[in-house]
Every structure is written in structure tokens, then in C-alpha cells.
Design an enzyme around this catalytic site. Sequence first.
Site, PDB file in Angstrom:
ATOM      1  CG  HIS A   1      37.419  45.676  14.865  1.00 11.41           C
ATOM      2  ND1 HIS A   1      36.073  45.990  14.876  1.00 11.41           N
ATOM      3  CD2 HIS A   1      37.914  46.247  13.741  1.00 11.41           C
ATOM      4  CE1 HIS A   1      35.794  46.725  13.810  1.00 11.41           C
ATOM      5  NE2 HIS A   1      36.894  46.894  13.106  1.00 11.41           N
TER       6      HIS A   1
ATOM      7  CB  THR B   1      30.733  45.605  13.981  1.00 11.73           C
ATOM      8  OG1 THR B   1      32.101  45.716  14.361  1.00 11.73           O
ATOM      9  CG2 THR B   1      30.633  45.462  12.483  1.00 11.73           C
TER      10      THR B   1
ATOM     11  CG  HIS C   1      27.927  41.700  17.006  1.00  9.27           C
ATOM     12  ND1 HIS C   1      27.158  42.470  17.821  1.00  9.27           N
ATOM     13  CD2 HIS C   1      28.938  42.489  16.602  1.00  9.27           C
ATOM     14  CE1 HIS C   1      27.666  43.681  17.897  1.00  9.27           C
ATOM     15  NE2 HIS C   1      28.761  43.721  17.169  1.00  9.27           N
TER      16      HIS C   1
ATOM     17  CD  GLU D   1      32.208  36.679  13.245  1.00 11.01           C
ATOM     18  OE1 GLU D   1      33.414  36.762  12.948  1.00 11.01           O
ATOM     19  OE2 GLU D   1      31.718  37.171  14.284  1.00 11.01           O
TER      20      GLU D   1
ATOM     21  CG  HIS E   1      34.926  45.173  25.254  1.00  5.11           C
ATOM     22  ND1 HIS E   1      34.801  46.309  24.516  1.00  5.11           N
ATOM     23  CD2 HIS E   1      33.813  44.454  25.011  1.00  5.11           C
ATOM     24  CE1 HIS E   1      33.666  46.287  23.854  1.00  5.11           C
ATOM     25  NE2 HIS E   1      33.047  45.164  24.124  1.00  5.11           N
TER      26      HIS E   1
HETATM   27  N1  PXP Z   1      32.288  39.270  15.516  1.00  6.09           N
HETATM   28  C1  PXP Z   1      32.486  40.474  14.916  1.00  6.09           C
HETATM   29  C2  PXP Z   1      32.672  40.504  13.447  1.00  6.09           C
HETATM   30  C3  PXP Z   1      32.534  41.643  15.687  1.00  6.09           C
HETATM   31  O1  PXP Z   1      32.729  42.836  15.074  1.00  6.09           O
HETATM   32  C4  PXP Z   1      32.408  41.557  17.086  1.00  6.09           C
HETATM   33  C5  PXP Z   1      32.507  42.797  17.913  1.00  6.09           C
HETATM   34  O2  PXP Z   1      33.797  43.312  17.839  1.00  6.09           O
HETATM   35  C6  PXP Z   1      32.229  40.289  17.649  1.00  6.09           C
HETATM   36  C7  PXP Z   1      32.150  39.166  16.839  1.00  6.09           C
HETATM   37  C8  PXP Z   1      32.096  40.106  19.127  1.00  6.09           C
HETATM   38  O3  PXP Z   1      30.896  40.688  19.563  1.00  6.09           O
HETATM   39  P1  PXP Z   1      30.592  40.812  21.107  1.00  6.09           P
HETATM   40  O4  PXP Z   1      31.635  41.705  21.688  1.00  6.09           O
HETATM   41  O5  PXP Z   1      29.230  41.383  21.152  1.00  6.09           O
HETATM   42  O6  PXP Z   1      30.677  39.424  21.669  1.00  6.09           O
END
Ligand code: PXP
Length: 237
Positions: free
Chosen positions: A43, A101, A191, A151, A10
Amino acid sequence: MIKLGVNVDHIATIRQARQGVEPDPVQAAVLAELAGADGITIHLREDRRHINDRDVRVIKEVARTKLNLEMAATDEMVKIALSTKPDQATLVPEKRQELTTEGGLDCVGLMSALQTVVNLLQGGEIEVSLFIDPDLEQVKAASRLRADGVEIHTGSYANAWPDGDWADELDKIRNACNYAAKLKLKVYAGHGLNYRNIKPLLAIKDISEVNIGHSIIARASLVGISRAVGEMKSLLG
Ligand code: PXP
């Protein structure tokens, strides 16, 4: 203690809003490590909407902890991973139109295509983690693919928090983590996790690491406002 992987995508999203050079996710990665992050997650999306190829290269060079590259299982991404050599690659499904995602990888349905990618990455000495929904069949398939870890997608749990059936979602996560650990997979989760919904997750002892992005960067943008405004005020005399 559960390790923390900080996702700095971000920061790059804000940079891309002006298509300039700041804020730089490389600097964010370094600061996150100085603050105690156990790993950095980025990512590289097909459309390069936030993290770009230069970020991957430079973060790989400066990161002192673990670099986890989230990527789609495509030829282009495999090539980039093999030349950059992150410590870990997390295979995720990717759709152009999604905001983030959305679901886990279908390891059952995509077994043979994924096997090729897992083998190529592991052949390049990159650990492979598969981002999957908390579903026992998916965990079993990840084990059959001989991934190093999984994960577990915590999005449904996070969406159900605090008024929905989050306890049921937590049970699914617990069962999936427990099964993955029994199958000798490393167990990660992520996530939608934030400063509140993280607490019940701490009871799941099989989780060795969580990946968190949005809530940490969102909080950073707010707790940093006073200092940023103060610095500009003092420049104005
Ligand atoms: N894990 C994966 C595989 C993800 O795609 C993401 C989002 O890019 C995250 C963790 C982190 O998610 P969040 O930004 O909602 O904390």
C-alpha cells in the site's frame, strides 16, 4: 485452494522506525514468494508512512508472482500506477489519521470519480479491484463500475472474533462474495485475518484470494527470534 497475497507493508513500518534501509520490504517480498505466496501486496500511502516509491518500483521489478498495489483513487497514485504497472491496483479509501484502512470504499457515493480512475487504470492494462464492505449495494456498484474484482473487507468479522457476532459477519461476507461471483467479479477478501479466524472463511468457495499482512509479519517476527538471537550469540563467541 484459496490463493495467498502477502502484504509486506509492516516490514517497511519497522524500517521507517529508524528511517534506515532494513528490514527491506523488497527482500521480504522475495522471501514470501519463495515460501509460496501467490502474490505480494503493498500500500503506497499518500504520507509514505511505510512503503515508498522506490519499494514500489523495485518490488515490481523483482516480484515473480502478482503485484497488487493498494492505493487511494487520487491523480498522484494513478500516475504512479500507470508508470509502474502493477498487475493489479486495489482502490482503498485513505485517511491520514487512521492506523490502517478503516472501512470499504463508497462505490455508490463516489461512482463518477471512481469510474474515471477505473477507466484510466484499465486503459493501462492494470486490473482493478475495489476494497468494499460486505454490502450488496457496494457489490452492485463495483459491477456497474466494470471493476475486474472486489476485495471484501473482513475487518468487522475479524473484530467480532471470537466472542462477538462473527457468525453474522461471516454471513454478510458470504452473501457479498456470492453476489460478486454471480456478477462475474473476481472475489478477494482481506483485513484482520489471522491464523485462527481464517478457518471459517475457507468455507466460502467464491473467494479466490485472501490478502494478509499484520498477522503474518507479526508471527514472522516471533518465530524468527530464536534464530536471530542465536546468530548474534554465536558472533559473540
Ligand atoms: N486488504 C486491504 C485492502 C488492506 O488495506 C489491508 C491492510 O493494509 C489488508 C488487506 C491486510 O490487512 P491486515 O494487515 O490486517 O492483514
